[in-house]
Design a protein around this motif. Structure first.
Motif, PDB file in Angstrom:
ATOM      1  N   LYS A  62      26.265 -85.810   0.270  1.00  0.00           N
ATOM      2  CA  LYS A  62      26.556 -85.921  -1.393  1.00  0.00           C
ATOM      3  C   LYS A  62      26.534 -86.968  -2.230  1.00  0.00           C
ATOM      4  O   LYS A  62      25.966 -87.029  -3.513  1.00  0.00           O
ATOM      5  N   GLU A  63      26.550 -88.005  -1.555  1.00  0.00           N
ATOM      6  CA  GLU A  63      26.266 -89.551  -2.268  1.00  0.00           C
ATOM      7  C   GLU A  63      24.685 -89.620  -2.640  1.00  0.00           C
ATOM      8  O   GLU A  63      24.672 -90.099  -3.446  1.00  0.00           O
ATOM      9  N   PHE A  64      23.992 -89.015  -1.679  1.00  0.00           N
ATOM     10  CA  PHE A  64      22.407 -89.289  -1.874  1.00  0.00           C
ATOM     11  C   PHE A  64      22.043 -88.314  -3.055  1.00  0.00           C
ATOM     12  O   PHE A  64      21.228 -88.791  -3.829  1.00  0.00           O
ATOM     13  N   ALA A  65      22.656 -87.271  -3.140  1.00  0.00           N
ATOM     14  CA  ALA A  65      22.640 -86.129  -4.147  1.00  0.00           C
ATOM     15  C   ALA A  65      23.122 -86.984  -5.650  1.00  0.00           C
ATOM     16  O   ALA A  65      22.413 -86.415  -6.300  1.00  0.00           O
ATOM     17  N   GLU A  66      23.878 -87.553  -5.585  1.00  0.00           N
ATOM     18  CA  GLU A  66      24.606 -88.477  -6.786  1.00  0.00           C
ATOM     19  C   GLU A  66      23.725 -89.754  -6.934  1.00  0.00           C
ATOM     20  O   GLU A  66      24.097 -90.346  -8.186  1.00  0.00           O
ATOM     21  N   GLY A  67      23.004 -90.111  -6.080  1.00  0.00           N
ATOM     22  CA  GLY A  67      22.279 -91.287  -6.296  1.00  0.00           C
ATOM     23  C   GLY A  67      21.040 -91.393  -7.085  1.00  0.00           C
ATOM     24  O   GLY A  67      20.894 -90.415  -7.926  1.00  0.00           O
ATOM     25  N   ARG A  68      20.309 -92.419  -6.982  1.00  0.00           N
ATOM     26  CA  ARG A  68      18.964 -92.757  -7.670  1.00  0.00           C
ATOM     27  C   ARG A  68      17.577 -92.219  -7.138  1.00  0.00           C
ATOM     28  O   ARG A  68      17.832 -92.337  -5.848  1.00  0.00           O
ATOM     29  N   GLU A  69      16.898 -91.576  -7.658  1.00  0.00           N
ATOM     30  CA  GLU A  69      15.475 -91.092  -7.022  1.00  0.00           C
ATOM     31  C   GLU A  69      14.677 -92.130  -7.400  1.00  0.00           C
ATOM     32  O   GLU A  69      14.452 -92.559  -8.461  1.00  0.00           O
ATOM     33  N   ALA A  70      13.849 -92.731  -6.612  1.00  0.00           N
ATOM     34  CA  ALA A  70      12.849 -93.755  -6.733  1.00  0.00           C
ATOM     35  C   ALA A  70      11.603 -93.458  -5.929  1.00  0.00           C
ATOM     36  O   ALA A  70      11.538 -92.648  -5.300  1.00  0.00           O
ATOM     37  N   VAL A  71      10.361 -94.125  -6.145  1.00  0.00           N
ATOM     38  CA  VAL A  71       9.363 -94.225  -5.441  1.00  0.00           C
ATOM     39  C   VAL A  71       9.385 -95.472  -4.484  1.00  0.00           C
ATOM     40  O   VAL A  71       9.544 -96.590  -5.212  1.00  0.00           O
ATOM     41  N   GLY A  72       8.885 -95.487  -3.072  1.00  0.00           N
ATOM     42  CA  GLY A  72       9.099 -96.536  -2.401  1.00  0.00           C
ATOM     43  C   GLY A  72       7.716 -96.763  -1.790  1.00  0.00           C
ATOM     44  O   GLY A  72       6.772 -95.578  -1.768  1.00  0.00           O
TER      45      GLY A  72
END
Length: 238
Positions: free
Chosen positions: A38-48
């Motif tokens: 749930k925390e990841f779903a509400e977190g930020r998406e980025a490119v690494g």
């Protein structure tokens, strides 16, 4: 008062020095818990970008999977940040992560804390990783036969493994049952002689492994011929 008495009064006792050292000791920070789904779903998406592959040494001394160090480009109030994160390499085997150095991945993270090492969830791996993680699917004229040989190989390996598990139990039942005069196997299966059961259990170990390897070899031969035929067909078309 003598100088020795004055020095003795000024010097703190051993208990005071230990207490002072404990008060001044700063314990190391506890590691951050890994965020939940749930925390990841509400977190930020980025490119690494995968920067390093670090061998993950097991406690027994053998090499296991690599750890990948991923640098995430993020920002904090308009200030650019590079967040280092570590995740286990999805490819099995030592040094497998070196092939992924420099590749881009899509990740999710919950904070911009540079010390939060396990705050990462990789949602998209490079193409070669996705291809390697795909389940094996047999296709072509020999697909049905290869699948059958693969099922037979797995069944015989299971039989050999069952022999490995049952042999020490039957041996203990035979030895301690002879000493105590009461066998567990005789109560469960009174028709089966314990010596015969032990001999059969020992015999299925090499038999299961040998037949399983033979079936696996037959399966790989069919798949190898199928790949060779596909290669020749593609070369003829080109």
């Amino acid at each position: 008062m003598s100088a020795e008495e004055t020095a003795g009064q000024e010097r703190p006792s051993l208990l005071r020095r230990i207490r002072k050292a404990l008060d001044e000791f700063t314990p190391p920070p506890e590691p951050h818990p890994t965020p939940g789904k749930k925390e990841f779903a509400e977190g930020r998406e980025a490119v690494g970008i995968i920067r390093y592959a670090v061998p993950n040494d097991s406690p027994e001394g053998g090499l296991t999977d690599d750890d990948l160090v991923i640098h995430i480009d993020a920002s904090d109030d308009g200030r650019p940040l590079t967040l280092p994160r570590t995740v286990m390499c999805p490819l099995p085997g030592p040094c497998a992560g070196r092939r992924l150095i420099g590749k881009k991945v899509v990740v999710r993270h919950t904070t911009v804390d540079p010390d939060y090492d396990n705050d990462i969830l990789v949602t998209r791996w490079p193409q070669e990783v996705q291809e390697a993680l795909k389940p094996i699917r047999y296709a072509g004229p020999g697909a049905v036969r290869a699948r059958i040989w693969g099922i037979l190989s797995a069944c015989f390996f299971v039989i050999g493994y069952a022999g490995v598990m049952l042999t020490p139990l039957l041996l203990c039942d035979l030895i301690f049952g002879s000493l105590a005069g009461q066998r567990v196997l005789a109560e469960i299966l009174p028709q089966v002689h314990p010596v015969i059961a032990l001999v059969v259990s020992v015999g299925v170990i090499p038999a299961g492994v040998f037949v399983g390897c033979s079936c696996a070899t037959r399966r790989d031969t069919l798949l190898g011929g199928e790949r060779k035929e596909k290669t020749l067909t593609s070369n003829a078309r080109s």
